[in-house]
Write a protein that holds these residues in place. Structure first.
Motif, short mmCIF file in Angstrom:
data_model
loop_
_atom_site.label_atom_id
_atom_site.label_comp_id
_atom_site.label_asym_id
_atom_site.label_seq_id
_atom_site.Cartn_x
_atom_site.Cartn_y
_atom_site.Cartn_z
N VAL A 131 0.86 -1.19 0.00
CA VAL A 131 0.00 0.00 0.00
C VAL A 131 0.90 1.23 0.00
CG1 VAL A 131 -1.84 1.25 1.17
CG2 VAL A 131 -1.73 -1.25 1.34
N ASP A 132 0.83 2.01 -1.08
CA ASP A 132 1.65 3.21 -1.19
C ASP A 132 0.91 4.39 -0.59
OD1 ASP A 132 3.76 4.83 -1.83
OD2 ASP A 132 3.26 4.99 -3.96
N ILE A 133 1.55 5.10 0.34
CA ILE A 133 0.87 6.20 1.03
C ILE A 133 1.36 7.57 0.58
CG2 ILE A 133 0.43 4.75 3.04
CD1 ILE A 133 2.62 6.40 4.50
N HIS A 134 2.23 7.61 -0.42
CA HIS A 134 2.77 8.90 -0.89
C HIS A 134 3.13 8.78 -2.36
CE1 HIS A 134 5.98 12.32 -0.24
NE2 HIS A 134 5.14 12.57 -1.23
N LEU B 240 -7.19 16.76 4.27
CA LEU B 240 -7.33 15.47 3.57
C LEU B 240 -6.29 14.51 4.14
CD1 LEU B 240 -7.73 16.73 -0.12
CD2 LEU B 240 -9.50 15.68 1.31
N THR B 241 -6.75 13.46 4.79
CA THR B 241 -5.84 12.57 5.50
C THR B 241 -5.59 11.27 4.73
OG1 THR B 241 -7.68 11.57 6.74
CG2 THR B 241 -6.57 13.47 7.74
N LEU B 242 -4.49 10.61 5.08
CA LEU B 242 -4.14 9.34 4.47
C LEU B 242 -5.15 8.26 4.84
CD1 LEU B 242 -0.32 9.40 5.29
CD2 LEU B 242 -1.36 9.82 3.05
N LYS B 243 -5.51 8.25 6.08
CA LYS B 243 -6.52 7.34 6.64
C LYS B 243 -6.78 7.80 8.06
CE LYS B 243 -7.58 2.47 7.54
NZ LYS B 243 -7.06 1.07 7.53
N ASP B 244 -8.05 7.79 8.44
CA ASP B 244 -8.40 8.23 9.79
C ASP B 244 -7.78 9.62 10.04
OD1 ASP B 244 -9.71 5.79 10.06
OD2 ASP B 244 -7.93 4.81 10.89
N ASN B 245 -6.88 9.72 11.03
CA ASN B 245 -6.34 11.03 11.39
C ASN B 245 -4.91 11.27 10.90
OD1 ASN B 245 -5.21 9.12 13.11
ND2 ASN B 245 -5.06 10.53 14.84
N TYR B 246 -4.36 10.36 10.10
CA TYR B 246 -2.98 10.48 9.63
C TYR B 246 -2.88 11.53 8.52
CZ TYR B 246 -2.00 6.06 12.03
OH TYR B 246 -1.85 5.06 12.96
N VAL B 247 -2.10 12.57 8.74
CA VAL B 247 -1.96 13.62 7.73
C VAL B 247 -0.50 13.74 7.31
CG1 VAL B 247 -1.74 15.45 9.49
CG2 VAL B 247 -2.48 16.02 7.17
N GLU C 136 13.43 -3.61 4.90
CA GLU C 136 12.42 -4.59 4.49
C GLU C 136 11.30 -4.67 5.52
OE1 GLU C 136 13.46 -8.28 2.49
OE2 GLU C 136 15.58 -7.76 2.71
N SER C 137 11.66 -4.64 6.80
CA SER C 137 10.63 -4.68 7.85
C SER C 137 9.75 -3.44 7.80
CB SER C 137 11.30 -4.79 9.23
OG SER C 137 12.00 -6.00 9.36
N LEU C 138 10.35 -2.29 7.48
CA LEU C 138 9.60 -1.04 7.39
C LEU C 138 8.50 -1.13 6.34
CD1 LEU C 138 9.22 2.01 8.05
CD2 LEU C 138 10.95 2.47 6.28
N LEU C 139 8.80 -1.75 5.21
CA LEU C 139 7.83 -1.81 4.12
C LEU C 139 6.55 -2.53 4.54
CD1 LEU C 139 10.19 -2.59 1.09
CD2 LEU C 139 9.27 -0.38 1.81
N PHE C 140 6.67 -3.48 5.46
CA PHE C 140 5.49 -4.21 5.91
C PHE C 140 4.59 -3.38 6.83
CE2 PHE C 140 8.05 -7.81 4.53
CZ PHE C 140 7.09 -8.65 3.98
N LYS C 141 5.11 -2.28 7.37
CA LYS C 141 4.32 -1.45 8.29
C LYS C 141 3.19 -0.71 7.57
CE LYS C 141 7.95 -0.70 11.75
NZ LYS C 141 8.72 0.32 12.51
N ASN C 142 3.30 -0.57 6.25
CA ASN C 142 2.24 0.13 5.52
C ASN C 142 0.93 -0.64 5.48
OD1 ASN C 142 4.45 1.84 4.85
ND2 ASN C 142 3.51 2.35 2.88
N VAL C 143 0.95 -1.88 5.94
CA VAL C 143 -0.27 -2.71 5.88
C VAL C 143 -1.42 -2.07 6.68
CG1 VAL C 143 0.28 -4.15 7.89
CG2 VAL C 143 -1.09 -5.09 6.00
N CYS C 144 -1.08 -1.21 7.64
CA CYS C 144 -2.14 -0.59 8.44
C CYS C 144 -3.00 0.37 7.61
CB CYS C 144 -1.54 0.12 9.66
SG CYS C 144 -0.66 1.63 9.27
N PHE C 145 -2.53 0.72 6.41
CA PHE C 145 -3.31 1.60 5.54
C PHE C 145 -4.14 0.81 4.51
CE2 PHE C 145 0.09 4.36 7.05
CZ PHE C 145 -0.62 5.49 7.41
N LYS C 146 -4.09 -0.49 4.59
CA LYS C 146 -4.82 -1.31 3.63
C LYS C 146 -6.31 -1.12 3.81
CE LYS C 146 -5.27 -6.06 1.91
NZ LYS C 146 -5.08 -5.67 0.50
N SER C 147 -7.01 -0.97 2.70
CA SER C 147 -8.46 -0.81 2.72
C SER C 147 -9.10 -2.00 2.02
CB SER C 147 -8.86 0.48 2.00
OG SER C 147 -10.26 0.63 1.97
N GLU C 148 -10.14 -2.55 2.63
CA GLU C 148 -10.82 -3.72 2.06
C GLU C 148 -11.84 -3.28 1.01
OE1 GLU C 148 -9.75 -6.61 2.68
OE2 GLU C 148 -8.43 -6.01 4.34
#
Length: 245
Positions: free
Chosen positions: A21-24, A114-121, A233-245
């Motif tokens: 999930v790309d956030i930027h 306009l936030t990335l998700k929830d309150n993340y700006v 590599e571990s950092l890249l997996f942290k983006n999963v919290c922005f995944k939308s179903e």
């Protein structure tokens, strides 16, 4: 010959996890220094999907006097491009990358961001110097319920000999987003060195492509220059919290 294969380094595209999930990114054409056309947007998305990207949060700049994008203008263009692409709403979302300067506090008073998700700006600073009221802005964001995510902290050269400033930003509640291309030396090895330090200190929270154009795509085939590859590599997996179903 065997030594050649043993010492061969990984490329950036080889370590991207599936369904990333790309956030930027600057894939929303016609709004800033990113994509310039629908065809370019389509090509950039197709290339990123080949690397394992599955969802995109596009983040056009909101930069006073440079890219005077409005919230409504961004939302309208996003809806238009999403329809043109035929992509699901969950796979092509929109936020903005806000430049924090002396006018930003007034923006906070007048509109919801306009936030990335929830309150993340997603926020960024000038590359010349930080805003005079930097910490006041961060604290005001927090007080209004936002979680500030600082884009590419490794790229602010005024911090290259002042690593304590990174710690102060973290201490006042700022999260850090690493640019993926900082791992390859794309922006210069000085920036890669700073990124390596932040990886070693486990100070990054998320990663983003910050893709603007095809030259960025091409650099995903470059070898990694950071030493702390496992941390990256571990950092890249942290983006999963922005995944939308």
């Amino acid at each position: 010959m065997f030594g050649f294969f043993k010492n061969k380094k990984k490329t950036l595209k080889e370590i991207i996890p599936a369904n990333f999930v790309d956030i930027h990114s600057h894939l929303l054409y016609g709004l800033d220094d990113g994509s310039k056309s629908l065809n370019e947007t389509k090509q950039l998305i197709a290339d990123l999907q080949k690397f394992g990207f599955s969802q995109f949060i596009v983040t056009p700049h909101t930069t006073p006097l440079v890219w005077e994008n409005t919230k409504d203008g961004i939302l309208n263009q996003h809806q238009k491009v999403k329809n043109e692409l035929g992509m699901a709403a969950s796979d092509f979302r929109v936020a903005s990358e806000y430049l924090i300067d002396d006018s930003f506090l007034k923006r906070l008073e007048n509109e919801r961001l306009l936030t990335l998700k929830d309150n993340y700006v997603l926020i960024e600073m000038s590359y010349i110097n930080p805003p005079i009221h930097l910490y006041e802005i961060i604290m005001e964001l927090n007080s209004q319920g936002y979680q500030p995510v600082l884009a590419h902290p490794e790229r602010y050269n005024f911090y290259k000999s002042d690593y304590d400033s990174f710690k102060r930003l973290k201490n006042v509640g700022c999260l850090f987003q690493m640019n993926m291309l900082s791992s390859t030396g794309y922006y210069g090895m000085g920036i890669t060195t700073i990124a390596d330090y932040l990886l070693k200190e486990n100070m990054y929270d998320f990663a983003g492509s910050d893709v603007h154009h095809q030259r960025h795509i091409n650099d995903f085939s470059s070898e990694l220059k950071v030493k702390n590859v496992d941390a990256f590599e571990s950092l890249l997996f942290k983006n999963v919290c922005f995944k939308s179903e």
